[in-house]
Design a protein around this motif. Structure first.
Motif, PDB file in Angstrom:
ATOM      1  N   ILE A 203       0.860  -1.179   0.000  1.00 51.33           N
ATOM      2  CA  ILE A 203       0.000   0.000   0.000  1.00 51.33           C
ATOM      3  C   ILE A 203       0.898   1.233   0.000  1.00 51.33           C
ATOM      4  CG2 ILE A 203      -1.741   1.322   1.293  1.00 51.33           C
ATOM      5  CD1 ILE A 203      -2.930  -1.282   0.392  1.00 51.33           C
ATOM      6  N   ASP A 204       0.584   2.193  -0.860  1.00 50.79           N
ATOM      7  CA  ASP A 204       1.383   3.420  -0.956  1.00 50.79           C
ATOM      8  C   ASP A 204       0.753   4.605  -0.245  1.00 50.79           C
ATOM      9  OD1 ASP A 204       3.462   2.383  -2.806  1.00 50.79           O
ATOM     10  OD2 ASP A 204       1.731   2.127  -4.122  1.00 50.79           O
TER      11      ASP A 204
ATOM     12  N   GLY B   5      -1.159  15.949  -4.343  1.00 49.38           N
ATOM     13  CA  GLY B   5       0.223  15.496  -4.473  1.00 49.38           C
ATOM     14  C   GLY B   5       0.349  14.368  -5.480  1.00 49.38           C
ATOM     15  N   LEU B   6      -0.599  13.447  -5.462  1.00 49.19           N
ATOM     16  CA  LEU B   6      -0.614  12.366  -6.463  1.00 49.19           C
ATOM     17  C   LEU B   6      -0.775  12.935  -7.861  1.00 49.19           C
ATOM     18  CD1 LEU B   6      -2.859   9.442  -5.150  1.00 49.19           C
ATOM     19  CD2 LEU B   6      -0.433   9.393  -5.665  1.00 49.19           C
TER      20      LEU B   6
ATOM     21  N   ILE C 284       4.119  12.757  -4.707  1.00 44.17           N
ATOM     22  CA  ILE C 284       4.031  11.858  -3.560  1.00 44.17           C
ATOM     23  C   ILE C 284       4.329  10.446  -4.019  1.00 44.17           C
ATOM     24  CG2 ILE C 284       2.473  10.758  -1.906  1.00 44.17           C
ATOM     25  CD1 ILE C 284       1.115  13.360  -1.512  1.00 44.17           C
ATOM     26  N   ASN C 285       5.307   9.869  -3.361  1.00 51.77           N
ATOM     27  CA  ASN C 285       5.674   8.483  -3.599  1.00 51.77           C
ATOM     28  C   ASN C 285       6.235   7.958  -2.287  1.00 51.77           C
ATOM     29  OD1 ASN C 285       7.115   6.087  -4.128  1.00 51.77           O
ATOM     30  ND2 ASN C 285       7.397   6.672  -6.269  1.00 51.77           N
TER      31      ASN C 285
ATOM     32  N   GLN D  46      10.587   6.883   1.835  1.00 54.88           N
ATOM     33  CA  GLN D  46      11.297   5.951   2.707  1.00 54.88           C
ATOM     34  C   GLN D  46      12.777   5.949   2.397  1.00 54.88           C
ATOM     35  OE1 GLN D  46       9.376   2.178   2.237  1.00 54.88           O
ATOM     36  NE2 GLN D  46       7.487   2.865   3.233  1.00 54.88           N
ATOM     37  N   ASP D  47      13.145   5.937   1.108  1.00 55.09           N
ATOM     38  CA  ASP D  47      14.548   5.956   0.725  1.00 55.09           C
ATOM     39  C   ASP D  47      15.224   7.232   1.197  1.00 55.09           C
ATOM     40  OD1 ASP D  47      14.145   3.516  -0.507  1.00 55.09           O
ATOM     41  OD2 ASP D  47      13.983   4.375  -2.522  1.00 55.09           O
ATOM     42  N   ASP D  48      14.531   8.373   1.058  1.00 56.23           N
ATOM     43  CA  ASP D  48      15.081   9.647   1.502  1.00 56.23           C
ATOM     44  C   ASP D  48      15.314   9.652   3.007  1.00 56.23           C
ATOM     45  OD1 ASP D  48      14.991  10.568  -1.092  1.00 56.23           O
ATOM     46  OD2 ASP D  48      13.182  11.790  -0.805  1.00 56.23           O
TER      47      ASP D  48
END
Length: 136
Positions: free
Chosen positions: A72-73, A118-119, A124-125, A130-132
């Motif tokens: 889920i994103d 944002g989408l 928004i991703n 999470q990576d950031d």
């Protein structure tokens, strides 16, 4: 982008109106919802929704499990203020998992609109966020 939609019974009409208003954006996403909510969305908009069990029968736990598995994103949770005061364990579990896995979560219409915009702008991703965070 997979978007989970949950709505308390008293917020289903508001949720349906939201989905109608943002049908263009939501049509580009994979939608999942608890059982009754998914039916409402499909009936009101024609959008395809993968429906889990009704919330009272474990659907919220199924969505939480999908958050845990990072399937889920984004979660749009149309909560009723009077219902939100209760300490519902499955709802608290879902909210906690969204916090833990940095999944964008809206619990009211104002925040849901911010996330949808944002989408729409492709800004928004949750996986990129999470990576950031890991590089901080």
């Amino acid at each position: 982008m997979t978007v989970a939609i949950v709505a308390h019974d008293s917020r289903k009409e508001l949720m349906a109106q939201f989905c109608i208003a943002y049908e263009g954006v939501l049509s580009k996403c994979k939608l999942v919802a608890s059982g009754v909510t998914g039916s409402w969305i499909e009936e009101q908009t024609g959008l395809h929704v993968t429906s889990y069990l009704p919330g009272s029968k474990g659907g919220v736990y199924q969505i939480a499990s999908s958050v845990f598995c990072q399937d889920i994103d984004m979660v749009l949770f149309f909560r009723a203020p009077d219902k939100a005061k209760e300490k519902d364990p499955e709802e608290m579990y879902l909210l906690r998992l969204c916090d833990e896995y940095m999944i964008p979560l809206a619990t009211n219409i104002a925040t849901a609109e911010v996330l949808i915009h944002g989408l729409e702008r492709h800004s928004i991703n949750s996986h990129t966020m999470q990576d950031d965070m890991e590089t901080w």
